[in-house]
Design a protein around this motif. Sequence first.
Motif, mmCIF file in Angstrom:
data_model
loop_
_atom_site.group_PDB
_atom_site.id
_atom_site.type_symbol
_atom_site.label_atom_id
_atom_site.label_comp_id
_atom_site.label_asym_id
_atom_site.label_seq_id
_atom_site.Cartn_x
_atom_site.Cartn_y
_atom_site.Cartn_z
ATOM 1 N N VAL A 47 2.389 -111.105 66.056
ATOM 2 C CA VAL A 47 1.973 -112.204 65.181
ATOM 3 C C VAL A 47 0.561 -111.941 64.667
ATOM 4 N N ALA A 48 -0.327 -111.491 65.557
ATOM 5 C CA ALA A 48 -1.697 -111.182 65.139
ATOM 6 C C ALA A 48 -1.691 -110.052 64.122
ATOM 7 N N SER A 89 0.436 -109.538 62.063
ATOM 8 C CA SER A 89 0.981 -110.072 60.811
ATOM 9 C C SER A 89 -0.020 -110.981 60.108
ATOM 10 N N GLY A 90 -1.247 -110.993 60.598
ATOM 11 C CA GLY A 90 -2.284 -111.768 59.922
ATOM 12 C C GLY A 90 -2.334 -113.230 60.329
ATOM 13 N N ILE A 91 -1.741 -113.555 61.465
ATOM 14 C CA ILE A 91 -1.711 -114.951 61.929
ATOM 15 C C ILE A 91 -2.311 -114.993 63.332
ATOM 16 N N ARG A 92 -3.275 -115.893 63.560
ATOM 17 C CA ARG A 92 -3.859 -115.987 64.898
ATOM 18 C C ARG A 92 -2.952 -116.780 65.819
ATOM 19 N N GLY A 148 1.644 -114.766 56.726
ATOM 20 C CA GLY A 148 0.294 -114.499 57.211
ATOM 21 C C GLY A 148 -0.630 -114.084 56.087
ATOM 22 N N ALA A 192 -6.041 -110.487 63.441
ATOM 23 C CA ALA A 192 -5.374 -111.226 62.370
ATOM 24 C C ALA A 192 -6.158 -111.124 61.053
ATOM 25 N N PRO A 196 4.873 -111.652 58.240
ATOM 26 C CA PRO A 196 3.606 -111.157 57.677
ATOM 27 C C PRO A 196 3.347 -111.625 56.241
ATOM 28 N N ALA A 249 -5.651 -107.750 59.571
ATOM 29 C CA ALA A 249 -4.296 -107.639 59.022
ATOM 30 C C ALA A 249 -4.217 -108.337 57.672
ATOM 31 N N ARG A 250 -4.851 -109.495 57.583
ATOM 32 C CA ARG A 250 -4.814 -110.229 56.304
ATOM 33 C C ARG A 250 -5.533 -109.484 55.206
ATOM 34 N N ASP A 273 -11.347 -110.192 64.014
ATOM 35 C CA ASP A 273 -10.224 -110.048 64.944
ATOM 36 C C ASP A 273 -9.004 -109.414 64.259
#
Lengths: 249, 327
Positions: free
Chosen positions: B211-212, B214-217, A107, A75, A104, A78-79, A73
């Motif tokens: 937010v997504a 930015s790597g956060i679900r 995150g 997120a 971020p 992005a990570r 997904d």
Amino acid sequence: MSESILAVREIMKSFGAVPACRQVSIDLKKDEIHALIGPNGAGKSTLIKQICGDLAPDSGTIHFLGEDVTDLDVAMRARMGLGRSFQISSVISEFTVLQNIVLPILGKNGHVMRFFRPAFANQSCVDFARQVANRVALQDRLSVRAGDLAHGERRRLEIAMALALRPQAFLLDEPMAGMGPEGTKQMTGLLRELRSEAPILLVEHDMDAVFALADRISVLVNGEIIASGTVGEIRNNAQVRLAYLGEEE
Amino acid sequence: MNREGILNAVLASSLVLVPLWASLSGEIFAITLATKIAILALAGVGLNIALGQGGLVSLGHAVFFGLGGYAMGVLASHAQDFVPLLEWPFALDGTKSMPVIWITAILASSLAALVIGIISLRTSGVYFIMITLAFGQMFYYFTISWPAYGGEDGLPIYIRNSFPGLNTLVPLQFHFICLALLFAALVFSARLKTSPFGLALNAARQNGERVAASGIRPFDVRLWAFVISGAITGLAGALFADLNRFVSPVMFSWQTSGEIIIFVILGGVGRLFGPVAGAMLFIILEHFLGDFSEYWQIFLGLLLLAVILYSPGGIIGILAGREKSHV
């Protein structure tokens, strides 16, 4: 394929009977700026959304850093370091610039499930956020609400939020859109610096900026890549001139 | 201290000082009112995490309030009737101990919030409101039709549950138990707001897409917020049942959910002491206007209308101005 940071292979996507991507393959290699151009409705946004994870392709694969990320997904991608800017500026408007940049970082570090200590008590995180703000020349605007920023500043904040992920690749969707000549010049300079950080897949309508920045250009028309090559090759490609550049001029 | 800080301190100390004064002058009823305010404010503090920080308009928080109430009712009724709760696979007795009841209430309501959250957080906006409402109604009709614990008539508990070292039958002592829990929840809620989790939750309310990216679900953050929110409201339910020494399906009704939302909106959505101010005003209006007219809710409605139209920041917003950024 081993040097490709991002490798899109034969992506197909249709909405009902309307095909938006037909067998699209595109690569992003280390240290390059790869521009994706094409007329409105060519399927650029659909392609970008599939690379980010907003949309799932009907078939085909997407590899990022050598890993198959087709089923991950937004997120997760992005990570892994896929830093993104949106076609229409997308920031957290009630947050300050600094809060936006911290998000971020949290995150990326996986520090979100912390419930007690203030986020801003983490000094290394705040220091890094300030550094990032410096790089996009927002160091004097740290405590301004993102919603109160000027358009160009908000665009740079988006770049900062991508930078804060310590990205392995940038995916920038029309970063110059809506900017005046001065803003475009500043953004062009910024993107040139970013290339050393990570390669950039750049969707852009401003041809002067594209020709000034890109190492390679791919042209998307009707959901198909009709040409891909260096700036010189694309400029002189008859098909491209007919399908795209000709219409513009 | 800024204006909001002063206002919060005034609200907090009034919940300490008024009952003390009431106890000295023998106005026991005023203590009960203050206790009711503290408990309902606690339920509101719970909802405010989902609604204020997370933007999740839950019209089903009565589920958690009711589960807390029934956690108390079920455990205490078995203890007062000397009937074991379970005989198989292991023997389990009821209890009159408040801490055990609280933990049970928190566990039951967080589990319910987890399940309801997983299902309903896939939707948003009006669909989220309707799904949470539907869950509330399911619990409501279930308790009405389940005869084991009183069904529609509810379940009286004759003696208030006990807390080690205190006499909970003394109104002032019970009040301070409830107030201590309210203050603990307020401290937790304030810490949460500035924590990394709180930052992500507040960001998800405004822009889930970002937010997504930015790597956060956003889903995960909202789900945890919903669980925490339900747990706090569940704890309030257990206290409310102990205050009344009575539980009934009304605790599960959608009117209860609506009242908790009213506390939050009246006081100030997302403001730390919003639910305290809201619950206080609600109970005071209910008490004084209720004497004056059976139809006191008309005035409540007018007040709510005025707040929504003219001061989205609620009472706290009127008195303390716009929220200052917490950085």
